[in-house]
Structure formats: structure tokens, C-alpha cells
Design a protein around this motif. Structure first.
Motif, PDB file in Angstrom:
ATOM      1  N   VAL A 345      -8.118  -6.812  36.521  1.00 53.84           N
ATOM      2  CA  VAL A 345      -6.893  -6.333  35.801  1.00 53.84           C
ATOM      3  C   VAL A 345      -6.705  -7.534  34.738  1.00 53.84           C
ATOM      4  O   VAL A 345      -6.383  -8.641  34.891  1.00 53.84           O
ATOM      5  N   ARG A 346      -6.869  -6.947  33.319  1.00 54.20           N
ATOM      6  CA  ARG A 346      -6.679  -7.945  32.135  1.00 54.20           C
ATOM      7  C   ARG A 346      -5.280  -7.221  31.488  1.00 54.20           C
ATOM      8  O   ARG A 346      -5.252  -5.953  31.404  1.00 54.20           O
ATOM      9  N   THR A 347      -4.661  -8.302  31.195  1.00 52.35           N
ATOM     10  CA  THR A 347      -3.371  -7.942  30.619  1.00 52.35           C
ATOM     11  C   THR A 347      -3.153  -8.598  29.068  1.00 52.35           C
ATOM     12  O   THR A 347      -3.475  -9.481  28.753  1.00 52.35           O
ATOM     13  N   ASP A 348      -2.285  -7.889  28.500  1.00 55.37           N
ATOM     14  CA  ASP A 348      -1.841  -8.275  26.960  1.00 55.37           C
ATOM     15  C   ASP A 348      -0.546  -7.842  26.882  1.00 55.37           C
ATOM     16  O   ASP A 348      -0.323  -6.726  26.235  1.00 55.37           O
ATOM     17  N   ILE A 349       0.394  -8.410  27.233  1.00 56.92           N
ATOM     18  CA  ILE A 349       2.015  -8.133  27.478  1.00 56.92           C
ATOM     19  C   ILE A 349       2.726  -9.012  26.812  1.00 56.92           C
ATOM     20  O   ILE A 349       2.616 -10.306  26.772  1.00 56.92           O
ATOM     21  N   GLU A 350       3.840  -8.431  25.933  1.00 52.59           N
ATOM     22  CA  GLU A 350       4.545  -9.048  25.148  1.00 52.59           C
ATOM     23  C   GLU A 350       6.159  -8.830  25.887  1.00 52.59           C
ATOM     24  O   GLU A 350       6.229  -7.919  26.618  1.00 52.59           O
ATOM     25  N   GLU A 351       6.890  -9.964  25.745  1.00 48.33           N
ATOM     26  CA  GLU A 351       8.319  -9.844  26.280  1.00 48.33           C
ATOM     27  C   GLU A 351       9.017  -8.969  25.243  1.00 48.33           C
ATOM     28  O   GLU A 351       9.224  -9.527  24.045  1.00 48.33           O
ATOM     29  N   LEU A 352       9.704  -7.825  25.485  1.00 52.26           N
ATOM     30  CA  LEU A 352      10.286  -6.843  24.625  1.00 52.26           C
ATOM     31  C   LEU A 352      11.857  -6.830  25.063  1.00 52.26           C
ATOM     32  O   LEU A 352      12.188  -6.769  26.186  1.00 52.26           O
ATOM     33  N   PRO A 353      12.783  -6.610  24.147  1.00 53.43           N
ATOM     34  CA  PRO A 353      14.370  -6.412  24.430  1.00 53.43           C
ATOM     35  C   PRO A 353      14.657  -5.162  25.012  1.00 53.43           C
ATOM     36  O   PRO A 353      15.680  -4.554  24.264  1.00 53.43           O
ATOM     37  N   LEU A 354      14.036  -4.713  26.079  1.00 50.64           N
ATOM     38  CA  LEU A 354      14.471  -3.468  26.413  1.00 50.64           C
ATOM     39  C   LEU A 354      15.781  -3.589  27.558  1.00 50.64           C
ATOM     40  O   LEU A 354      15.843  -4.722  28.037  1.00 50.64           O
ATOM     41  N   ASP A 355      16.230  -2.799  27.730  1.00 49.79           N
ATOM     42  CA  ASP A 355      17.661  -2.893  28.819  1.00 49.79           C
ATOM     43  C   ASP A 355      17.145  -2.771  30.161  1.00 49.79           C
ATOM     44  O   ASP A 355      15.810  -2.437  30.383  1.00 49.79           O
ATOM     45  N   ASP A 356      17.914  -2.535  31.193  1.00 45.98           N
ATOM     46  CA  ASP A 356      17.253  -2.710  32.479  1.00 45.98           C
ATOM     47  C   ASP A 356      16.761  -1.427  32.991  1.00 45.98           C
ATOM     48  O   ASP A 356      15.895  -1.628  33.573  1.00 45.98           O
TER      49      ASP A 356
END
Length: 479
Positions: A345-356
Motif C-alpha cells: 500500500v503506497r500512500t500520499d496523504i495530506e492533512e486537510l481541515p475536514l470536520d468530524d
């Protein structure tokens, strides 16, 4: 003037009235024959439609009985048994209803008998497992549930129901053609009589105009009724969507509650047991080696139980999502999935300001996509990405598995339907791209909190342009 004089002569002729009467009777007779044939065809068509609906109702009740049985076996609580008992009774009543409906078609008795046998066989299997579970004499019910017998029986029932539906559809098509022929016959006959009775009809032009006025009025009434029904359909669709969203929220709340109970109650019991074992172990320094060996095995078993408890809790409600954020939770999910499934599993994930709610939607989407990749895709590599683009959170899960045809996906593929509904409930969009031998790509986008209203307004604009009958409604089946 000559035409008017001809009409006046015909009106005064002693043969005009008898001829007009005969032509009128001929028109009436032709119309009545066509009406009776059309009514017979429509009644037959309605009976076929009713038969198809009743078969679908039977399938729904069998599935409801199966779901109730599983819920009771999983929980052991009596209130979970009530839906199964109620559905089983409904299945029996539905079988009697089908037998009564199909009694009008003796040539279909074999199909009805086969569906009846398969359904009773499946209900007998469900009743056997419930009885074995209630007796608590053995764990044999678990072996019965884990076999493919029930699945094969359900597939046979579904196949028989589809075959019967195809037969009904073919007969409905035949009745439609017969109705068209009947109407055509009536039109031709009446048209011929109209040509022959033109002079008589001209004398009753005023009556014809009144008929036209009534036809226009009926058309206006039909348009009004159609508009009213369209509004009612939209209202009920909104109600069903709200109910589905409530059920989804309730399910997540139930998962959270269950996770807390497992953490507090079961975690406390396992921890206390491990402490007791540690105390006993400190006092058994001079015990025989086999006692110490069994004690070590007991400690290992408790550790495995604690790990299993932690894994179940994380599956029910990931604590990392609340404690560490979406990026860390997804990375943990992908890492643990790769270790269990031996899929890269290769990931490219950013932290985004989503609600719960948005974070949970993204997490469940990726979780379901990874599960599908392991169970059905036979993939060796999965790519997971999360990024921001123009005020939208863009999620993509790609695998190099065997792929499938999205247009031919089974109606019972509730995982894909559940993903789509989750995304649409958050005012987002989901697309599935797949082809046999070329893997599967699931992409979705969710509006960030500052752009949610823009997404809602955009959806309303599309609904206004297309009209209520053309706007795509969200799916009703979730899970």
C-alpha cells in the motif's frame, strides 16, 4: 351551397335516420369490442405485475429473515430474534399468496413449486441454526452458518426469482403488443366507420365539440395529477434520504458505544486477569516446569485477547481518527492492512481541515475500498491519496487487481452503494472506474467546511435546470 343542400336533403330523407342509427350501432359495437379486449389485456398485465411484485416481496422477506437470524446469532439477545420470527411468518404468508396468484396460470405451477421448495429449504436452514443456538447443546450452529449451503440456497432462490421475473416481463411485453394491436384494430375500425358516417357525424358536430372540451379538461386534470405526484415523489425521496442518513449516524453511534463498552468492560476484565496471573506467577518460582509453561501460555493467550480486543475496537471506531488526526489514522489503517493482507500500500496523504463527519466519511471510504481490494480484486498494489484542490478534498484509491464491469455490478453490492451514499450525504461526488484486467480506481471529492454551502447551492442549481424528474436521487440502500 350545394354541400349544404346535400346535407339538408340527407337530413330530411327517410333513410338518413336508420342509416345513422346503424352506423352509430356499428361504431358502438366496434368500440365495445376493442374496449373489452383492451380491458382484458390490461387486467392480465396488472395480474402479471402483481405476481412480479409479490415475488420481489418474498425475496425481501427471506432476506429480512436471514438478517434477523444473523443479528440474533451475533448478539444472543431476545429482542434481535423478533425480526427473524416476524419475517419467517411473513415468508409463509407470502408463499400462500404466491400460490393463490399463480393458480390462475397452471403452466407456471412448476416454477412456483420450485420457488416454494427453495424458500422453505432456506427457512428450514435458518430455523435449524436458531434452534441449535437456543438449545446451546453444541457449537454446531456455527459450523452450519459458516458453510456455503445457505449461500447456495439463496443464490438458487434469487436465480429462480429472476427467471420468473423474466417470464413475467416477456408476458407483459406480449400483452403490451396485444394491447397495441387491439387499439390499432379499434382505431382502424372506427376510422372506417367514421368515413362512412361522415354525413351523420357532421350533424352532431356540437356533440363532438363537447367531447373535445371534455378531453381537454381530462388532459388538464392528468397534467395536474402528474405534477402533484411528482412533488409527492420528491418529498418522499427526501424523507427516505433523511431516514437513511439517520440510520447511518445511528450505526456509527452504536459502533462508538460498543467500542467504549469493549474498552471499559472487556479491557478491565482482561487487564485484571493479567495482573492476577502476574501475582500467581511471582509465587510459583519453585513450581514444576510444566506449571510454569502453562502459566506462560496463559499470559500469551491474555496478550492475544487484549490485542484482539484492541483491533476490534479500532475497526468499530478508530481512536486514532480523534486523537491523531485523519492523516495519521489513514496511514495506520494502510499500514495494518498491508501487514494483514500482504498487499503493498503506497500512500500520499495530506492533512486537510475536514470536520468530524467528513473525516469519518473519508476513513470509511478508504477502509471499504481496501477491503474490496483484498476480498475481490486479487490486487498486489494499492495506491491511496488524499489532497486538496479548489476547496475540495480529493480522495483516490487505485489497485492493480482484476477489475470488474461497473455497469454489470450486482444489485446486492451494498459496499459500493454505501460508499456512494456516504459521499453524497456529505455533498460530495464519487466515481468508480474499472475494467476487467485493468484494476479499479475509486475517486471521490468532498467540500471542505468553507465550501459546503457552495456545493449545496450547486446541487440545487442543477436540480432546478434539470427539473424534479431528471435530478439524480441518492441511493436508498446503505451498508
Amino acid at each position: 351551397m350545394s354541400f349544404l343542400r346535400t346535407l339538408e336533403t340527407a337530413r330530411r330523407s327517410r333513410f338518413a335516420a336508420p342509416v345513422a342509427l346503424l352506423l352509430g350501432l356499428a361504431v358502438l359495437l366496434t368500440n365495445e369490442i376493442g374496449h373489452e379486449r383492451a380491458r382484458s389485456v390490461i387486467a392480465s398485465r396488472e395480474a402479471l405485475l402483481e405476481a412480479r411484485v409479490e415475488v420481489s416481496t418474498l425475496m425481501r422477506e427471506v432476506i429480512a429473515a436471514e438478517s434477523g437470524q444473523r443479528g440474533y446469532l451475533l448478539t444472543g439477545r431476545p429482542e434481535y430474534k423478533e425480526p427473524y420470527t416476524r419475517a419467517a411468518a411473513q415468508v409463509q404468508a407470502q408463499l400462500a399468496r404466491l400460490a393463490q396468484i399463480y393458480s390462475a396460470w397452471p403452466d407456471r405451477s412448476a416454477d412456483v413449486r420450485k420457488l416454494d421448495e427453495l424458500t422453505r429449504q432456506r427457512m428450514s436452514e435458518l430455523d435449524t441454526t436458531v434452534t441449535m443456538f437456543d438449545n446451546k447443546a453444541s457449537e454446531g450452529w456455527r459450523d452450519v452458518v459458516l458453510t456455503d449451503i445457505g449461500r447456495e440456497t439463496m443464490l438458487a432462490i434469487e436465480g429462480q426469482a429472476r427467471n420468473m421475473a423474466r417470464v413475467e416481463t416477456a408476458r407483459i411485453d406480449e400483452s403490451r403488443e396485444l394491447l397495441t394491436e387491439t387499439l390499432l384494430f379499434s382505431r382502424i375500425g372506427i376510422a372506417a366507420l367514421v368515413v362512412l358516417s361522415l354525413a351523420a357525424l357532421l350533424l352532431y358536430a356540437r356533440q363532438a365539440r363537447r367531447f373535445d372540451d371534455e378531453r381537454v379538461e381530462r388532459a388538464a386534470q392528468l397534467r395536474f395529477e402528474r405534477d402533484r405526484l411528482e412533488v409527492e415523489v420528491e418529498r418522499r425521496t427526501r424523507d427516505i434520504t433523511q431516514i437513511a442518513k439517520h440510520l447511518q449516524t445511528a450505526r456509527e453511534d452504536e459502533r462508538s458505544s460498543l467500542a467504549r463498552e469493549l474498552h471499559d468492560e472487556l479491557g478491565g476484565l482482561l487487564t485484571a486477569a493479567k495482573l492476577d496471573v502476574a501475582r500467581m506467577r511471582s509465587r510459583l518460582t519453585g513450581a514444576p516446569p510444566e506449571v510454569l509453561e502453562r502459566m506462560m501460555h496463559l499470559v500469551k493467550t491474555l496478550d492475544e485477547g487484549i490485542a484482539l480486543k484492541r483491533r476490534i475496537i479500532e475497526d468499530l471506531r478508530p481512536s486514532s481518527l480523534n486523537n491523531l488526526g485523519l492523516k495519521a489514522a489513514l496511514e495506520i489503517l494502510c499500514t495494518e492492512f498491508a501487514e494483514r493482507s500482504e498487499i503493498e500500500v503506497r500512500t500520499d496523504i495530506e492533512e486537510l481541515p475536514l470536520d468530524d463527519a467528513g473525516k469519518l466519511t473519508v476513513y470509511r471510504l478508504v477502509q471499504e475500498a481496501l477491503t474490496n481490494a483484498a476480498k475481490y480484486a486479487s490486487a498486489s498494489t494499492v495506491d491511496v491519496s488524499l489532497s486538496e484542490h479548489g476547496g475540495w478534498a480529493m480522495i483516490a484509491v487505485r489497485d492493480d487487481g482484476i477489475g470488474f464491469d461497473p455497469a454489470a455490478a450486482r444489485a446486492a453490492a451494498h459496499g459500493l452503494a454505501g460508499m456512494r451514499f456516504r459521499v453524497q450525504s456529505s455533498h460530495g461526488q464519487l466515481k468508480i472506474k474499472s475494467k476487467h484486467g485493468h484494476g479499479t480506481t475509486i475517486t471521490a471529492r468532498l467540500p471542505l467546511p468553507d465550501h459546503v454551502q457552495d456545493a449545496v447551492d450547486s446541487t440545487r442549481d442543477v436540480a432546478t435546470l434539470l427539473g424534479p424528474s431528471s435530478f439524480p436521487r441518492p441511493p436508498a440502500n446503505v451498508g
